[in-house]
Design an enzyme around this catalytic site. Structure first.
Site, PDB file in Angstrom:
ATOM      1  N   ASP A   1      -4.741  68.834 -79.722  1.00 30.52           N
ATOM      2  CA  ASP A   1      -5.330  67.700 -79.027  1.00 30.52           C
ATOM      3  C   ASP A   1      -4.340  66.670 -78.475  1.00 30.52           C
ATOM      4  OD1 ASP A   1      -4.661  67.048 -81.617  1.00 30.52           O
ATOM      5  OD2 ASP A   1      -6.589  66.148 -82.143  1.00 30.52           O
TER       6      ASP A   1
ATOM      7  N   GLU B   1     -13.291  59.720 -82.434  1.00 34.46           N
ATOM      8  CA  GLU B   1     -13.019  60.188 -81.077  1.00 34.46           C
ATOM      9  C   GLU B   1     -14.129  59.891 -80.076  1.00 34.46           C
ATOM     10  OE1 GLU B   1     -10.214  61.853 -83.759  1.00 34.46           O
ATOM     11  OE2 GLU B   1     -12.406  62.074 -83.805  1.00 34.46           O
TER      12      GLU B   1
ATOM     13  N   THR C   1      -2.516  57.497 -80.899  1.00 33.40           N
ATOM     14  CA  THR C   1      -3.619  58.374 -81.268  1.00 33.40           C
ATOM     15  C   THR C   1      -4.328  57.925 -82.540  1.00 33.40           C
ATOM     16  OG1 THR C   1      -4.214  60.735 -81.365  1.00 33.40           O
ATOM     17  CG2 THR C   1      -2.344  60.001 -82.720  1.00 33.40           C
TER      18      THR C   1
ATOM     19  N   ARG D   1       0.199  56.709 -88.295  1.00 31.05           N
ATOM     20  CA  ARG D   1      -0.525  55.729 -89.110  1.00 31.05           C
ATOM     21  C   ARG D   1       0.385  54.612 -89.597  1.00 31.05           C
ATOM     22  NH1 ARG D   1      -5.409  58.763 -92.233  1.00 31.05           N
ATOM     23  NH2 ARG D   1      -5.320  60.773 -91.194  1.00 31.05           N
TER      24      ARG D   1
ATOM     25  N   GLU E   1       1.497  62.468 -89.391  1.00 31.09           N
ATOM     26  CA  GLU E   1       0.542  61.507 -89.940  1.00 31.09           C
ATOM     27  C   GLU E   1       1.228  60.198 -90.324  1.00 31.09           C
ATOM     28  OE1 GLU E   1      -2.582  61.742 -89.946  1.00 31.09           O
ATOM     29  OE2 GLU E   1      -3.142  63.855 -89.918  1.00 31.09           O
TER      30      GLU E   1
END
Length: 668
Positions: A360, A535, A622, A218, A214
């Protein structure tokens, strides 16, 4: 790499802007100084109605302060008091009447307003520029509410106006994640404030455990993207560089990356789930017997490879590239990997295969690594192709009675029963399939290439079918906002990919509770929450850019309107929902950072012209942070090769050399 600055930055010169300038100048209000008293007079309905129809009470789209008009200061005092007091009373009564102050009928209702002025225009005459400006205003509302009530904090709770930090001094979770969105939307003043915070307040030297994945996607991704856009597009939200200098974003990114590097200090090279930023200690997962998420270990590559390219520090590249080799050396059948892997041994844990949580973005980063280096590393395209074929063989099936295409799960392994379930997270996949098929080119151009194949055509068809299903998960819910998880009715046994099946309806309505297609969907009580996830709009963005079919824009506009109607919070900002299948919905009182970093950004890009961040020039991580495609150069290379495999993707073990094949001593 260089390409022309997009011409289609936000418009500040149209007539509507001039009218707004006059309105705000004469009112004596600045774009950033709405008082608490006036806010109390305007409920959510009034705010969002003005958001969508150009009202003057919301923060201005143009980032600059406004002052009192000189002519107003020259008016006689008695005239100002009497006339303005009278007009103020009339206005107050009108607002109170409109907002239902004299009626119990509207109490407790969610924001509801008329969309006729925006939705009744015939197709082909829609003002997409205006629609993207509505998205920018939604961002402004979100950001300004955060700035007002939670500035510098990592979490913002818009209903209660609460705030919370994830570390003693804060990590910039919302600020850094939003940097490139502000640049793309030309939010100069807000970006300048964010830079000041980065320069004066942000420090990574804190005794705090953080999630490796994360924090990379980010924070590191956000800083690197901000560096890229600010250097490649100097006219995109230009700000003074005196605070921190031109390399502020890169310096903060490198400091963070060096701290995250300790996550890779495992016996296998598979990164640990977390690190302590201050003590520089790697930390195994506290669950799953210390196993890391496969997706999280394999969704670090774009960021660290770009950092390696910027700095010339090859060890960033080598560390993240080794992760893919270790995963691939497990020899997963048909390229489909279990969702956990041990850092100590590099071996998979369990057999659960899915493209939802923990699985994913492993697949997403395979094809994006191939595109990032301008297709110079075919090993990643090969892995992507094998994985997509595995998805078709093991996970694709169709719903009953309407025939929606879904990507299911195999929780006990590929030879065990299929689970007809899709996380909302899976809806990244249709857009990624389309991106892989054309490499980011428009479909009309890709079809002219000598390399275009029947497989590519089939991939585009699959992408379209899956996008339709993801959109349907929104139409199924009462608010028009998808559930976190959707289950489906499928045949017994489920149909295989390519089997004959009905064609689902192309027109879907949330209001038709008796529509036959609704029997295909099941949303369980524990899954009705909506977390403002990006998404589906991400895939709509890719599908619009690649196919040029305007329906993807129209679907996106419907989704955006649902967010505006059901998630807006009085006082500014938008919240995630605990129950999105109820009107009015049950709010969750949290504004996710990816609402600003991804969801609103993809809406904005969906409604923008195609030359704003063209897909054949950039690759989005992503977390929707755009990074450039680049040439590898002499310093970097693909440092590994795949082991030989059979047609199912399983590694072929080397046969022992027979005695006859061994060289004789004379020949030695």
């Amino acid at each position: 790499m260089a390409f022309s600055v997009p011409r289609n930055v936000p418009s500040f010169s149209n007539p509507q802007r001039k009218l707004e300038d006059q309105l705000w100048a004469s009112s004596g209000m600045s774009s950033r100084s709405t008082t608490r008293g006036s806010a109390l007079l305007h409920n959510v309905q009034d705010r969002v109605e003005n958001l969508l129809e150009g009202g003057g009470r919301l923060p201005m789209y143009k980032d600059k302060p406004y002052t009192y008009a000189a002519s107003r200061r020259m008016r006689p005092l008695w005239r100002r008091r009497r006339v303005m007091a009278f007009l103020g009373v009339v206005l107050l009564l009108a607002v109170m009447y409109y907002n239902g102050a004299f009626s119990r009928e509207r109490e407790g209702r969610a924001s509801v307003w008329s969309w006729k002025s925006l939705t009744e225009a015939p197709r082909g005459r829609v003002d997409w520029e205006k629609r993207r400006e509505h998205v920018a205003r939604a961002f402004e509302q979100s950001w300004d509410a955060y700035e007002r009530y939670a500035w510098g904090y990592d979490e913002y709770h818009p209903v209660s106006k609460g705030r919370r930090n994830m570390a003693p001094k804060g990590l910039g979770w919302i600020i850094i994640d939003s940097l490139d969105t502000m640049m793309i939307m030309n939010q100069t003043e807000r970006l300048s404030h964010a830079r000041e915070w980065l320069q004066n307040t942000l420090t990574w030297d804190q005794d705090q455990d953080v999630n490796t994945f994360e924090t990379t996607i980010r924070m590191l991704g956000g800083l690197l993207s901000a560096h890229y856009l600010s250097t490649e597009f100097p006219n995109m939200a230009p700000v003074a560089k005196d605070a921190g200098g031109e390399d502020l974003y890169l310096e903060k990114a490198k400091d963070l990356a060096d701290r995250l590097m300790v996550a890779f200090d495992s016996d296998s090279g598979i990164p640990f789930a977390s690190v302590n930023l201050g003590t520089l200690q790697p930390i195994p997962s506290h669950a799953d017997n210390g196993a890391s998420s496969t997706a999280e270990t394999a969704t670090l590559q774009l960021e660290f490879k770009y950092l390696a390219k910027l700095t010339g520090e090859k060890f960033y590249w080598d560390k993240v590239e080794k992760v893919i080799k270790v995963i691939d050396d497990n020899g997963a059948e048909d390229g489909l990997v279990p969702i956990y892997i041990y850092p100590d041994s590099g071996k998979f844990k369990g057999r659960n295969v899915r493209l939802g949580s923990r699985g994913d973005s492993y697949y997403e980063y395979l094809i994006k690594q191939y595109l990032q280096t301008n297709k110079a590393e075919p090993i990643y395209e090969e892995m992507w192709d094998q994985a997509l074929e595995g998805v078709r063989r093991h996970l694709i099936t169709y719903t009953e009675p309407s025939g929606f295409t879904i990507i299911a799960e195999r929780p006990e392994g590929l030879d065990a029963p299929l689970s007809p379930k899709m996380d909302h997270l899976v809806c990244f996949m249709p857009g990624t399939i389309a991106l892989a098929a054309t490499g980011g080119l428009p479909l009309s151009e890709a079809r002219k290439l000598a390399t275009w194949s029947r497989k590519d055509e089939e991939d585009i068809k699959l992408a379209a079918e899956l996008t339709h299903t993801c959109w349907a998960t929104y139409k199924y819910m009462a608010t028009g906002l998808a559930a976190e998880i959707t289950h489906f009715n499928v045949g017994k046994p489920p149909l295989s990919e390519g089997a004959a099946h009905p064609t689902p309806p192309s027109v879907l309505s949330s209001s038709d509770a008796d529509a036959p297609w609704r029997a295909d969907f099941i949303v369980k009580p524990a899954d009705v929450h909506n977390l403002q996830r990006p998404e589906t709009v991400e895939s709509l963005f890719y599908m619009w850019r690649i196919t040029g079919d305007v329906k993807y824009r129209e679907w996106g506009w419907e989704m955006f309107m649902s967010f505006m109607e059901h998630t807006a919070v009085e006082g500014g900002g938008f919240t995630s929902l605990t129950n999105a299948n109820k009107v009015p919905p049950v709010t969750r009182d949290n504004m996710e950072s990816f609402w600003l970093a991804e969801t609103l950004k993809y809406f904005y890009l969906l409604f923008s012209p195609d030359d704003l961040l063209p897909l054949d020039k950039v690759v989005f991580n992503t977390e929707a942070h755009p990074l450039p495609r680049f040439e590898m150069g002499r310093l970097f290379s693909t440092g590994w090769e795949r082991k030989p495999r059979d047609r199912f993707g399983r590694i072929i073990k080397k046969e022992e050399v027979s005695a006859e094949d061994k060289p004789s001593k004379e020949g030695e």
